[in-house]
Design an enzyme around this catalytic site. Structure first.
Site, PDB file in Angstrom:
ATOM      1  N   LYS A 203       4.197  17.192   7.286  1.00  0.00           N
ATOM      2  CA  LYS A 203       2.807  16.759   7.379  1.00  0.00           C
ATOM      3  C   LYS A 203       2.771  15.356   7.964  1.00  0.00           C
ATOM      4  CE  LYS A 203      -0.194  14.484   5.130  1.00  0.00           C
ATOM      5  NZ  LYS A 203      -1.049  13.940   6.230  1.00  0.00           N
TER       6      LYS A 203
ATOM      7  N   SER B  54       2.958   4.381   1.417  1.00  0.00           N
ATOM      8  CA  SER B  54       2.623   3.349   0.443  1.00  0.00           C
ATOM      9  C   SER B  54       3.192   3.673  -0.929  1.00  0.00           C
ATOM     10  CB  SER B  54       1.099   3.203   0.340  1.00  0.00           C
ATOM     11  OG  SER B  54       0.534   4.317  -0.336  1.00  0.00           O
TER      12      SER B  54
ATOM     13  N   CYS C 111       7.239  -1.296   7.283  1.00  0.00           N
ATOM     14  CA  CYS C 111       7.427  -1.412   5.832  1.00  0.00           C
ATOM     15  C   CYS C 111       8.397  -2.522   5.471  1.00  0.00           C
ATOM     16  CB  CYS C 111       7.879  -0.074   5.250  1.00  0.00           C
ATOM     17  SG  CYS C 111       9.358   0.604   6.028  1.00  0.00           S
TER      18      CYS C 111
ATOM     19  N   GLU D  44       1.501  -6.120   0.147  1.00  0.00           N
ATOM     20  CA  GLU D  44       1.879  -5.650   1.480  1.00  0.00           C
ATOM     21  C   GLU D  44       0.635  -5.581   2.357  1.00  0.00           C
ATOM     22  OE1 GLU D  44       4.801  -2.293   3.325  1.00  0.00           O
ATOM     23  OE2 GLU D  44       3.289  -1.566   1.914  1.00  0.00           O
TER      24      GLU D  44
END
Length: 493
Positions: free
Chosen positions: A189, A243, A299, A397
């Site tokens: 996905k 996340s 990230c 973040e």
């Protein structure tokens, strides 16, 4: 590198795949629903894409299970699987320009990066894992007497893979290459912001010789397709990059369904420690790369720069010069070195951090949302100094081109600040003192510590984090651990 006019013309001629890829063919979503796929650099709709849901995920999982059950892929020898994946790597190189344009249009990154980095990198990772699979040996336990105990590494079955939008093709490859090489079937996905290269990849894999049903691609939203994949009772393992918040949801989905394995690579707030004895020009060059590359949508971005107080002023000047030299603009232009945020919603989020930073820290440069052409999804490279340790911009973040700069007096204070985070994905240390480099790398809580560089990675080394940056490793031979199980076969004779 070609011209803006060349890439604009090529982009307009692309044939965009916009249906689910299930059981070796493109099909509409069962509900008939669709969603707009938008170019963030212009705001224009590229195409409308099938919005997969629970029924489509179920179709894809059933196709993957059937493929695994009849061993059309898992039953092939490692050498046979290698041949198919090497062909896929070659096809990616042959279609490099198409895939580069797909990711540039879909998520706004510069064409120079997708042409020279993302697509060649994806081909390399497929090739590396393909070459590795027939070099992994099983074991024989040292039993005594008339006993033979074989310890075999076997594929798990059906893998669900959910990947982010920041490196659409690369992140899909990091999951697919070892999962397929090991003999699994996969339901992928892609992020709803950037599904186009993954949908094309399904077709290319079939052209390379991957049997129908072994790779299925279902575009859709997290609350629909993502949750359905995470909860599906016939998925053996779920791998995710994204996340920390969503990663925790997948853990819950697994616990509430079939207790499937869940492997997570989640958020980061990586520190970059710079000592006075470092090569400051090299440190500044790489620090700018570490936070501004890919618009800061990485990230492991080195988003916290910790500088010894004796060199803080000169490092800030170096960083300001480099940030202001970045050319924000049309991602299709070879002159552009920073593109757009992935969409207007994410630009809104990053702009919120800019406002918060201006309230509690000193703005060195940037701090603005930019409108270029018809889109306001651009953010200027931004540096904040004198950032309090508990400030939002230093703790959370951001996933944008925003650098927080803090100072330290000695190694212990640097470590205290660096490790004061819920994340543990990456860190960097700049020093010419090898003893300090080793000591600091030992004490930093991070999955990768780069010394005198930033964000170092290779197909040969594992990538992943500690704490709330997740667990499990992508890349290297260790990546196969997620996609295989150890089976003992004990024979008495």
């Amino acid at each position: 590198m070609q011209s803006l006019e060349y890439y604009t013309e090529k982009a307009a001629a692309l044939a965009l795949r916009n249906q689910c890829w299930i059981d070796g063919k493109y099909v509409a979503a069962a509900s008939g629903a669709r969603f707009d796929c938008i170019n963030p650099a212009t705001g224009a709709v590229l195409t409308d894409v099938a919005r997969g849901g629970a029924e489509d995920i179920d179709r894809a999982v059933r196709s993957a299970r059937a493929a695994f059950g009849d061993r059309r892929w898992s039953g092939k020898t490692p050498a046979e699987r290698k041949e198919v994946l090497l062909k896929l790597a070659a096809l990616l190189r042959e279609n490099l320009e198409e895939f580069a344009l797909l990711d540039t249009l879909d998520m706004g990154k510069p064409i120079t990066e997708t042409v020279t980095g993302d697509v060649p990198g994806s081909a390399h990772f497929f090739q590396w894992h393909a070459e590795a699979i027939d070099k992994l040996y099983d074991e024989i336990a040292p039993t005594g007497g008339r006993d033979l105990a074989l310890i075999r590494r076997v594929p798990l079955g059906v893998i669900g893979a959910v990947v982010p939008w920041n490196f659409p093709l690369d992140m899909a490859t990091w999951k697919l290459a070892p999962a397929l090489a090991a003999g699994n079937s996969v339901v992928l996905k892609p992020a709803e912001q950037s599904p186009l290269s993954a949908l094309r990849l399904g077709e290319l894999a079939a052209e390379a010789g991957l049997p129908d049903g072994v790779l299925n691609v279902v575009p859709g939203f997290g609350e629909d397709a993502g949750q359905a994949l995470g909860r599906h009772p016939d998925v053996d393992c779920l791998v995710f990059t994204g996340s920390t918040t969503v990663g925790k949801l997948f853990q819950r989905y697994a616990g509430e369904s079939n207790m499937k394995q869940v492997w997570l690579e989640t958020g980061g707030k990586s520190p970059n420690l710079i000592f006075p004895d470092a090569d400051l020009d090299a440190a500044a060059d790489m620090a700018a790369f570490g936070i501004f590359y890919n618009q800061g949508e990485v990230c492991s971005a080195n988003s916290r720069m910790l500088v010894h107080e004796s060199i803080a002023g000169e490092m800030l000047e170096r960083m300001k010069t480099r940030a202001e030299a970045i050319r924000v603009g049309n991602p299709l232009s070879p002159d552009t070195t920073m593109g757009a945020m992935v969409d207007a919603h994410h630009a809104d989020r990053v702009e919120g951090f800019l406002k918060a930073g201006r309230e509690i820290a000193r703005l060195v440069t940037g701090g603005e949302r930019l409108t270029i052409g018809s889109s306001d999804a651009f953010i200027a490279p931004t540096i904040f100094a004198d950032v309090p340790l508990d400030a939002k911009v230093a703790a959370e973040e951001i996933f944008g081109p925003v650098l927080s700069v803090q100072t330290f007096r000695d190694e212990d204070e640097a470590l205290t600040i660096a490790n004061n985070t819920i994340y543990g994905l990456a860190a960097s240390v700049w020093t010419k003192d090898i003893s300090r480099a080793i000591s600091m790398s030992d004490r930093l809580h991070a999955g990768t510590v780069s010394v005198n560089t930033v964000d170092a990675l290779s197909a040969m080394t594992p990538f992943g984090g500690m704490k709330q940056s997740g667990f499990g490793r992508d890349l290297s031979l260790h990546s196969f651990d997620k996609y295989s199980a150890l089976k003992t076969v004990w024979i008495k004779y």
